[in-house]
Motif scaffolding. Structure first.
Motif, PDB file in Angstrom:
ATOM      1  N   THR A 292      33.159  71.971  63.992  1.00 26.22           N
ATOM      2  CA  THR A 292      33.434  70.978  65.034  1.00 26.22           C
ATOM      3  C   THR A 292      32.555  69.754  64.836  1.00 26.22           C
ATOM      4  O   THR A 292      31.346  69.873  64.647  1.00 26.22           O
ATOM      5  CB  THR A 292      33.180  71.585  66.426  1.00 26.22           C
ATOM      6  OG1 THR A 292      34.092  72.657  66.640  1.00 26.22           O
ATOM      7  CG2 THR A 292      33.347  70.553  67.518  1.00 26.22           C
ATOM      8  N   SER A 293      33.169  68.586  64.906  1.00 19.77           N
ATOM      9  CA  SER A 293      32.430  67.339  64.695  1.00 19.77           C
ATOM     10  C   SER A 293      32.192  66.549  65.973  1.00 19.77           C
ATOM     11  O   SER A 293      31.342  65.660  66.008  1.00 19.77           O
ATOM     12  CB  SER A 293      33.180  66.453  63.700  1.00 19.77           C
ATOM     13  OG  SER A 293      34.459  66.109  64.221  1.00 19.77           O
ATOM     14  N   ALA A 294      32.942  66.839  67.022  1.00 16.92           N
ATOM     15  CA  ALA A 294      32.779  66.108  68.286  1.00 16.92           C
ATOM     16  C   ALA A 294      33.342  66.944  69.419  1.00 16.92           C
ATOM     17  O   ALA A 294      34.169  67.839  69.207  1.00 16.92           O
ATOM     18  CB  ALA A 294      33.481  64.757  68.233  1.00 16.92           C
ATOM     19  N   MET A 295      32.887  66.640  70.621  1.00 14.64           N
ATOM     20  CA  MET A 295      33.417  67.332  71.796  1.00 14.64           C
ATOM     21  C   MET A 295      33.370  66.412  72.996  1.00 14.64           C
ATOM     22  O   MET A 295      32.446  65.611  73.161  1.00 14.64           O
ATOM     23  CB  MET A 295      32.623  68.613  72.063  1.00 14.64           C
ATOM     24  CG  MET A 295      31.126  68.446  72.050  1.00 14.64           C
ATOM     25  SD  MET A 295      30.278  70.024  71.873  1.00 14.64           S
ATOM     26  CE  MET A 295      28.759  69.463  71.089  1.00 14.64           C
ATOM     27  N   SER A 296      34.381  66.521  73.826  1.00 11.08           N
ATOM     28  CA  SER A 296      34.419  65.761  75.067  1.00 11.08           C
ATOM     29  C   SER A 296      33.945  66.666  76.192  1.00 11.08           C
ATOM     30  O   SER A 296      34.180  67.878  76.177  1.00 11.08           O
ATOM     31  CB  SER A 296      35.832  65.247  75.352  1.00 11.08           C
ATOM     32  OG  SER A 296      36.745  66.323  75.443  1.00 11.08           O
ATOM     33  N   LEU A 297      33.259  66.063  77.168  1.00  7.42           N
ATOM     34  CA  LEU A 297      32.645  66.834  78.236  1.00  7.42           C
ATOM     35  C   LEU A 297      33.261  66.505  79.592  1.00  7.42           C
ATOM     36  O   LEU A 297      33.699  65.384  79.841  1.00  7.42           O
ATOM     37  CB  LEU A 297      31.137  66.551  78.303  1.00  7.42           C
ATOM     38  CG  LEU A 297      30.326  66.747  77.026  1.00  7.42           C
ATOM     39  CD1 LEU A 297      28.845  66.489  77.321  1.00  7.42           C
ATOM     40  CD2 LEU A 297      30.525  68.135  76.453  1.00  7.42           C
ATOM     41  N   ALA A 298      33.264  67.498  80.444  1.00 11.93           N
ATOM     42  CA  ALA A 298      33.677  67.321  81.837  1.00 11.93           C
ATOM     43  C   ALA A 298      32.489  67.640  82.731  1.00 11.93           C
ATOM     44  O   ALA A 298      31.579  68.369  82.341  1.00 11.93           O
ATOM     45  CB  ALA A 298      34.855  68.237  82.158  1.00 11.93           C
ATOM     46  N   ASP A 299      32.511  67.085  83.932  1.00 10.19           N
ATOM     47  CA  ASP A 299      31.488  67.377  84.948  1.00 10.19           C
ATOM     48  C   ASP A 299      30.069  67.139  84.417  1.00 10.19           C
ATOM     49  O   ASP A 299      29.184  67.984  84.574  1.00 10.19           O
ATOM     50  CB  ASP A 299      31.621  68.823  85.438  1.00 10.19           C
ATOM     51  CG  ASP A 299      32.992  69.114  86.025  1.00 10.19           C
ATOM     52  OD1 ASP A 299      33.523  68.238  86.718  1.00 10.19           O
ATOM     53  OD2 ASP A 299      33.528  70.215  85.781  1.00 10.19           O
ATOM     54  N   LEU A 300      29.852  65.990  83.799  1.00  4.09           N
ATOM     55  CA  LEU A 300      28.532  65.673  83.271  1.00  4.09           C
ATOM     56  C   LEU A 300      27.510  65.567  84.403  1.00  4.09           C
ATOM     57  O   LEU A 300      27.723  64.861  85.387  1.00  4.09           O
ATOM     58  CB  LEU A 300      28.577  64.359  82.493  1.00  4.09           C
ATOM     59  CG  LEU A 300      27.235  63.885  81.907  1.00  4.09           C
ATOM     60  CD1 LEU A 300      26.775  64.827  80.807  1.00  4.09           C
ATOM     61  CD2 LEU A 300      27.358  62.456  81.378  1.00  4.09           C
TER      62      LEU A 300
END
Length: 402
Positions: A292-300
């Motif tokens: 995995t090279s990137a990830m999007s986040l929720a509820d930061l």
């Protein structure tokens, strides 16, 4: 003059509520503070049906632990109360855990328990009791932030990297940090057990509790099938190139990154690379598809100083995508679609539902800046998984050494 809890009061005039789980760590915290002369009150939360777990080694917040906490309180001479939070724990933690697994995610209920129960409901109870602070037995440090406004505190990694629990506490807020204290942040487990013996506590050699207290024997699927008996659907096991390799009896029996026990015959080593909950499919592929090279986040949740500007220069940070790993260098970028973490070196073992915890650096005592729930991941190979979606995200998490 400040006392050892950074308050301008004498210990005898400082009321401390200690969250006592019945384990070694929180018991030592209560004994340490009582010896220093603080006005200590112990509180134990009953979080689930302790009748089923009373004889199970490694359970926490259940029957035997409540008895142990009560005995420790009697030994050190402090008042002790048991609060029944079972229904709230079920709604906020167990039910969400089941739904998340059915959605093909890999949740961390300990994070939700801290966020929804221990550092909200229990903190309110501490205030009702007139407490100045709430202390716990977590291995993490809280201390004033240099140069910040008076009273502002930061969360920092523990001195012992093998015991550091900051991964599970990223959702703590700045307001909560002003009241929370973690007296074990500068100790290791050996020192803590030695203190327990020094205090004459019977639980000095008690086993550590499991991460997921309400899952007997680690069989997540059993819990989910009991809670959602009609929601588990059979489906296909599909290779990333489109071949149907076999059938399964529910995606809850699989974890992204799993290699063994797939129930399919193949001439190549295959791993679970994605769980397609909408179509009840288990997607398998070669090991390199887990990168995995990137990830999007929720509820930061952000407890650092200033966040990076939206669509501006990314912030150089370090991140942790699993509690057993050390923080690795990364970049945090705030986009129109939300926070994105970019990984210069691809990580294995990243999946939706897990936590991505953000640190100031890779230093052993670095500050925790915040974190969020991993919403989606981008494959380092940018290979499309077997899905008609255009995002081509390939979630991945390893359940064994890859």
């Amino acid at each position: 003059m400040l006392n050892s809890l950074d308050l301008p009061k004498e210990p005898r005039d400082t009321r401390v509520v200690v969250a006592m789980s019945g384990g070694v760590d929180s018991s030592v915290v209560a004994a340490m503070l009582a010896r220093e002369g603080y006005d200590v009150i112990g509180i134990t939360l009953q979080l689930y049906d302790h009748g089923e777990a009373i004889h199970r080694k490694g359970a926490c917040c259940a029957g035997q632990d409540i008895h142990d906490a009560r005995r420790v309180a009697e030994r050190i001479g402090i008042p002790h109360y048991v609060l029944d939070y079972e229904s709230r724990f079920r709604d906020a933690v167990i039910e969400r855990f089941a739904d998340s697994y059915l959605n093909g995610e890999t949740p961390i209920p300990c994070v939700e328990c801290n966020r929804s129960i221990k550092f909200t409901e229990l903190l309110d109870t501490a205030r009702d009791l007139g407490a100045d602070v709430l202390a716990t037995g977590h291995y993490v440090a809280s201390r004033p932030v240099p140069g910040a406004q008076q009273g502002a505190r930061g969360l920092y990694r523990a001195a012992d990297p093998d015991r550091d629990q900051s991964y599970f506490l990223y959702a703590t807020t700045a307001e909560q940090l002003s009241i929370l204290r973690f007296p074990l942040g500068d100790l290791n487990k050996t020192q803590t057990r030695a203190l327990a013996r020094e205090f004459g506590l019977d639980i000095a050699d008690k086993h550590d509790s499991q991460d997921i207290c309400f899952v007997p024997n680690g069989r997540y699927a059993d819990i989910i099938e009991r809670l959602r008996p009609k929601a588990v659907q059979p489906g296909d096991i599909v290779h990333a190139d489109g071949r149907v390799m076999g059938q399964h009896n529910g995606i809850i029996h699989f974890t992204v990154g799993q290699r063994k026990g797939l129930g399919i015959a193949t001439g190549e080593p295959l791993y679970v690379v994605r769980l397609d909950a909408d179509n009840a499919r288990v997607i398998v592929g070669p090991r390199d598809m887990l990168a995995t090279s990137a990830m999007s986040l929720a509820d930061l949740n952000w407890i650092g100083d200033e966040m990076p500007d939206a669509n501006g220069t990314p912030l150089e940070v370090a991140v942790r995508v699993r509690s057993t790993r050390q923080p690795h260098p990364a970049f945090l970028r705030i986009t129109a679609d939300g926070p994105v973490v970019e990984l210069p070196v691809a990580e294995l073992g990243v999946a939706p539902g897990q936590a991505c915890v953000i640190y100031e650096s890779t230093d052993i005592r670095s500050r925790i800046l915040g974190g969020g729930t991993i919403r989606a991941t981008t494959s380092a190979l940018r290979q499309a998984a077997v899905s008609p979606r255009k995002d081509c995200f390939t979630p991945a998490i390893a359940t064994e050494t890859l």
